[in-house]
Motif scaffolding. Structure first.
Motif, PDB file in Angstrom:
ATOM      1  N   ALA A 101     -14.576   5.305 -17.444  1.00 58.81           N
ATOM      2  CA  ALA A 101     -14.443   5.481 -16.065  1.00 58.81           C
ATOM      3  C   ALA A 101     -13.885   4.094 -15.241  1.00 58.81           C
ATOM      4  CB  ALA A 101     -16.110   5.595 -15.596  1.00 58.81           C
ATOM      5  N   GLU A 102     -14.116   2.982 -15.759  1.00 65.39           N
ATOM      6  CA  GLU A 102     -13.396   1.896 -15.259  1.00 65.39           C
ATOM      7  C   GLU A 102     -11.646   1.922 -15.410  1.00 65.39           C
ATOM      8  OE1 GLU A 102     -14.888  -0.515 -13.657  1.00 65.39           O
ATOM      9  OE2 GLU A 102     -16.982  -0.456 -14.321  1.00 65.39           O
ATOM     10  N   TYR A 103     -11.467   2.271 -16.856  1.00 60.04           N
ATOM     11  CA  TYR A 103     -10.079   2.443 -16.811  1.00 60.04           C
ATOM     12  C   TYR A 103      -9.305   3.243 -15.898  1.00 60.04           C
ATOM     13  CZ  TYR A 103     -10.862  -0.071 -21.140  1.00 60.04           C
ATOM     14  OH  TYR A 103     -11.409  -1.002 -22.107  1.00 60.04           O
ATOM     15  N   ARG A 104     -10.024   4.473 -15.662  1.00 59.31           N
ATOM     16  CA  ARG A 104      -9.538   5.617 -14.600  1.00 59.31           C
ATOM     17  C   ARG A 104      -9.505   4.832 -13.388  1.00 59.31           C
ATOM     18  NH1 ARG A 104     -12.411  10.724 -17.782  1.00 59.31           N
ATOM     19  NH2 ARG A 104     -10.493  11.127 -19.013  1.00 59.31           N
ATOM     20  N   ARG A 105     -10.489   4.375 -12.874  1.00 57.77           N
ATOM     21  CA  ARG A 105     -10.543   3.780 -11.448  1.00 57.77           C
ATOM     22  C   ARG A 105      -9.350   2.636 -11.401  1.00 57.77           C
ATOM     23  NH1 ARG A 105     -15.926   0.867 -10.716  1.00 57.77           N
ATOM     24  NH2 ARG A 105     -16.508   3.197 -10.271  1.00 57.77           N
ATOM     25  N   VAL A 106      -9.094   1.923 -12.434  1.00 58.65           N
ATOM     26  CA  VAL A 106      -7.915   1.163 -12.425  1.00 58.65           C
ATOM     27  C   VAL A 106      -6.364   2.090 -12.166  1.00 58.65           C
ATOM     28  CG1 VAL A 106      -6.323  -0.346 -13.704  1.00 58.65           C
ATOM     29  CG2 VAL A 106      -8.999  -0.652 -13.740  1.00 58.65           C
ATOM     30  N   LEU A 107      -6.270   3.038 -12.770  1.00 55.94           N
ATOM     31  CA  LEU A 107      -5.272   3.953 -12.701  1.00 55.94           C
ATOM     32  C   LEU A 107      -5.311   4.377 -11.499  1.00 55.94           C
ATOM     33  CD1 LEU A 107      -4.681   5.353 -16.276  1.00 55.94           C
ATOM     34  CD2 LEU A 107      -3.697   3.147 -15.269  1.00 55.94           C
ATOM     35  N   GLU A 108      -6.349   4.722 -10.679  1.00 55.93           N
ATOM     36  CA  GLU A 108      -6.322   5.276  -9.218  1.00 55.93           C
ATOM     37  C   GLU A 108      -5.841   4.041  -8.288  1.00 55.93           C
ATOM     38  OE1 GLU A 108     -10.334   6.648  -8.523  1.00 55.93           O
ATOM     39  OE2 GLU A 108     -10.084   8.082  -9.865  1.00 55.93           O
ATOM     40  N   MET A 109      -6.040   3.054  -8.743  1.00 55.11           N
ATOM     41  CA  MET A 109      -5.794   1.685  -8.043  1.00 55.11           C
ATOM     42  C   MET A 109      -4.312   1.153  -8.094  1.00 55.11           C
ATOM     43  SD  MET A 109      -9.083  -0.468  -7.971  1.00 55.11           S
ATOM     44  CE  MET A 109      -8.777  -1.712  -6.980  1.00 55.11           C
ATOM     45  N   GLU A 110      -3.913   1.367  -9.542  1.00 55.99           N
ATOM     46  CA  GLU A 110      -2.516   0.820  -9.596  1.00 55.99           C
ATOM     47  C   GLU A 110      -2.117   2.013 -10.886  1.00 55.99           C
ATOM     48  OE1 GLU A 110      -0.999  -2.828 -12.387  1.00 55.99           O
ATOM     49  OE2 GLU A 110      -2.060  -3.399 -10.340  1.00 55.99           O
ATOM     50  N   ALA A 111      -1.464   2.950 -10.493  1.00 54.83           N
ATOM     51  CA  ALA A 111      -0.993   4.039 -11.470  1.00 54.83           C
ATOM     52  C   ALA A 111      -0.283   3.801 -12.895  1.00 54.83           C
ATOM     53  CB  ALA A 111      -0.074   5.003 -10.808  1.00 54.83           C
ATOM     54  N   ASP A 112       0.504   2.500 -12.649  1.00 53.46           N
ATOM     55  CA  ASP A 112       1.180   2.198 -13.997  1.00 53.46           C
ATOM     56  C   ASP A 112       0.412   0.880 -14.613  1.00 53.46           C
ATOM     57  OD1 ASP A 112       1.785   0.395 -11.856  1.00 53.46           O
ATOM     58  OD2 ASP A 112       3.794   0.307 -12.419  1.00 53.46           O
ATOM     59  N   HIS A 113      -0.896   0.621 -14.409  1.00 57.60           N
ATOM     60  CA  HIS A 113      -1.472  -0.488 -15.134  1.00 57.60           C
ATOM     61  C   HIS A 113      -1.186  -0.358 -16.830  1.00 57.60           C
ATOM     62  CE1 HIS A 113      -4.690  -3.296 -16.173  1.00 57.60           C
ATOM     63  NE2 HIS A 113      -4.346  -3.947 -15.008  1.00 57.60           N
ATOM     64  N   PRO A 114      -0.391  -1.216 -17.241  1.00 56.70           N
ATOM     65  CA  PRO A 114      -0.234  -0.896 -18.661  1.00 56.70           C
ATOM     66  C   PRO A 114      -1.671  -1.185 -19.564  1.00 56.70           C
ATOM     67  CG  PRO A 114       0.719  -3.052 -18.168  1.00 56.70           C
ATOM     68  CD  PRO A 114       0.143  -2.344 -16.867  1.00 56.70           C
ATOM     69  N   LEU A 115      -2.509  -2.050 -19.296  1.00 55.20           N
ATOM     70  CA  LEU A 115      -3.396  -2.358 -20.264  1.00 55.20           C
ATOM     71  C   LEU A 115      -4.430  -0.985 -20.148  1.00 55.20           C
ATOM     72  CD1 LEU A 115      -3.985  -6.141 -19.549  1.00 55.20           C
ATOM     73  CD2 LEU A 115      -2.710  -4.981 -21.456  1.00 55.20           C
ATOM     74  N   SER A 116      -4.929  -0.698 -19.036  1.00 54.17           N
ATOM     75  CA  SER A 116      -5.788   0.244 -18.804  1.00 54.17           C
ATOM     76  C   SER A 116      -5.171   1.649 -19.377  1.00 54.17           C
ATOM     77  CB  SER A 116      -6.163   0.537 -17.498  1.00 54.17           C
ATOM     78  OG  SER A 116      -7.264  -0.285 -16.987  1.00 54.17           O
ATOM     79  N   THR A 117      -3.996   1.726 -19.368  1.00 52.46           N
ATOM     80  CA  THR A 117      -3.209   3.089 -19.781  1.00 52.46           C
ATOM     81  C   THR A 117      -3.415   2.952 -21.346  1.00 52.46           C
ATOM     82  OG1 THR A 117      -1.648   3.052 -17.998  1.00 52.46           O
ATOM     83  CG2 THR A 117      -0.959   4.401 -20.108  1.00 52.46           C
ATOM     84  N   GLU A 118      -2.933   1.954 -21.989  1.00 52.71           N
ATOM     85  CA  GLU A 118      -3.159   1.618 -23.299  1.00 52.71           C
ATOM     86  C   GLU A 118      -4.467   1.842 -23.667  1.00 52.71           C
ATOM     87  OE1 GLU A 118      -3.285  -2.042 -26.301  1.00 52.71           O
ATOM     88  OE2 GLU A 118      -1.815  -2.227 -24.614  1.00 52.71           O
ATOM     89  N   ARG A 119      -5.460   1.389 -22.996  1.00 52.29           N
ATOM     90  CA  ARG A 119      -7.017   1.495 -23.767  1.00 52.29           C
ATOM     91  C   ARG A 119      -7.351   2.932 -23.511  1.00 52.29           C
ATOM     92  NH1 ARG A 119      -7.712  -1.442 -26.876  1.00 52.29           N
ATOM     93  NH2 ARG A 119      -9.593  -0.599 -27.099  1.00 52.29           N
ATOM     94  N   LEU A 120      -7.031   3.819 -22.557  1.00 53.27           N
ATOM     95  CA  LEU A 120      -7.304   5.038 -22.553  1.00 53.27           C
ATOM     96  C   LEU A 120      -6.671   5.922 -23.635  1.00 53.27           C
ATOM     97  CD1 LEU A 120      -7.221   5.710 -18.496  1.00 53.27           C
ATOM     98  CD2 LEU A 120      -9.214   6.030 -20.162  1.00 53.27           C
ATOM     99  N   LYS A 121      -5.314   5.564 -23.984  1.00 51.91           N
ATOM    100  CA  LYS A 121      -4.538   6.281 -24.969  1.00 51.91           C
ATOM    101  C   LYS A 121      -5.296   5.787 -26.377  1.00 51.91           C
ATOM    102  CE  LYS A 121       0.109   6.146 -23.099  1.00 51.91           C
ATOM    103  NZ  LYS A 121       1.296   5.843 -23.262  1.00 51.91           N
ATOM    104  N   LYS A 122      -5.785   4.798 -26.604  1.00 47.97           N
ATOM    105  CA  LYS A 122      -6.557   4.194 -27.771  1.00 47.97           C
ATOM    106  C   LYS A 122      -7.794   5.109 -27.673  1.00 47.97           C
ATOM    107  CE  LYS A 122      -4.401   0.134 -29.023  1.00 47.97           C
ATOM    108  NZ  LYS A 122      -4.344  -1.243 -29.394  1.00 47.97           N
ATOM    109  N   LEU A 123      -8.404   5.456 -26.712  1.00 43.58           N
ATOM    110  CA  LEU A 123      -9.787   6.041 -26.503  1.00 43.58           C
ATOM    111  C   LEU A 123      -9.423   7.693 -26.753  1.00 43.58           C
ATOM    112  CD1 LEU A 123     -11.559   3.751 -23.967  1.00 43.58           C
ATOM    113  CD2 LEU A 123     -12.223   4.094 -26.609  1.00 43.58           C
ATOM    114  N   GLY A 124      -8.530   8.035 -26.806  1.00 47.77           N
ATOM    115  CA  GLY A 124      -8.043   9.368 -26.829  1.00 47.77           C
ATOM    116  C   GLY A 124      -8.124  10.185 -25.544  1.00 47.77           C
ATOM    117  N   GLU A 125      -8.161   9.380 -24.569  1.00 54.19           N
ATOM    118  CA  GLU A 125      -8.443  10.123 -23.188  1.00 54.19           C
ATOM    119  C   GLU A 125      -7.080  10.118 -22.314  1.00 54.19           C
ATOM    120  OE1 GLU A 125     -11.302  11.135 -21.700  1.00 54.19           O
ATOM    121  OE2 GLU A 125     -12.100  10.704 -23.738  1.00 54.19           O
ATOM    122  N   LEU A 126      -5.763   9.810 -22.959  1.00 50.36           N
ATOM    123  CA  LEU A 126      -4.542  10.216 -22.171  1.00 50.36           C
ATOM    124  C   LEU A 126      -3.626  10.844 -23.241  1.00 50.36           C
ATOM    125  CD1 LEU A 126      -3.552   7.104 -20.108  1.00 50.36           C
ATOM    126  CD2 LEU A 126      -3.997   9.290 -19.629  1.00 50.36           C
TER     127      LEU A 126
END
Length: 106
Positions: free
Chosen positions: A81-106
């Motif tokens: 939920a935190e990482y998704r909130r980050v992407l709502e605020m900054e769509a291209d945030h590389p670290l949150s994108t990476e974490r969501l991918k590692k968690l199988g959520e992207l």
């Protein structure tokens, strides 16, 4: 300097002193939280990320860092939920994108 060379406990003390002089500085609170994560004090880190966000709700990295601390505590759902909130605020945030991918959520 201490942080760069891996002396996280010393760096933490310096940031804590800085926070005394600048109690309304969200970036200092975020940095303290990051250092606490490095020291594996994740629950304490979350408190500092909460303070940083309360002081500056636009501080995107504080949300990401809070997500990472939650992830390390095994709070997967909350971290996502935190990482998704980050992407709502900054769509291209590389670290949150990476974490969501590692968690199988992207």
């Amino acid at each position: 300097k201490h942080e760069r060379i891996g002396e996280y406990a010393c760096a933490l003390k310096e940031y804590q002193l800085a926070a005394v002089g600048q109690p309304l500085n969200a970036k200092i609170e975020d940095r303290i939280g990051k250092l606490l994560v490095r020291l594996d004090l994740n629950a304490d880190a979350i408190l500092h990320f909460d303070r940083a966000i309360a002081l500056d709700p636009t501080l995107v990295n504080a949300y990401h860092n809070r997500g990472f601390a939650r992830e390390k505590l095994g709070q997967r759902k909350e971290a996502i939920a935190e990482y998704r909130r980050v992407l709502e605020m900054e769509a291209d945030h590389p670290l949150s994108t990476e974490r969501l991918k590692k968690l199988g959520e992207l």
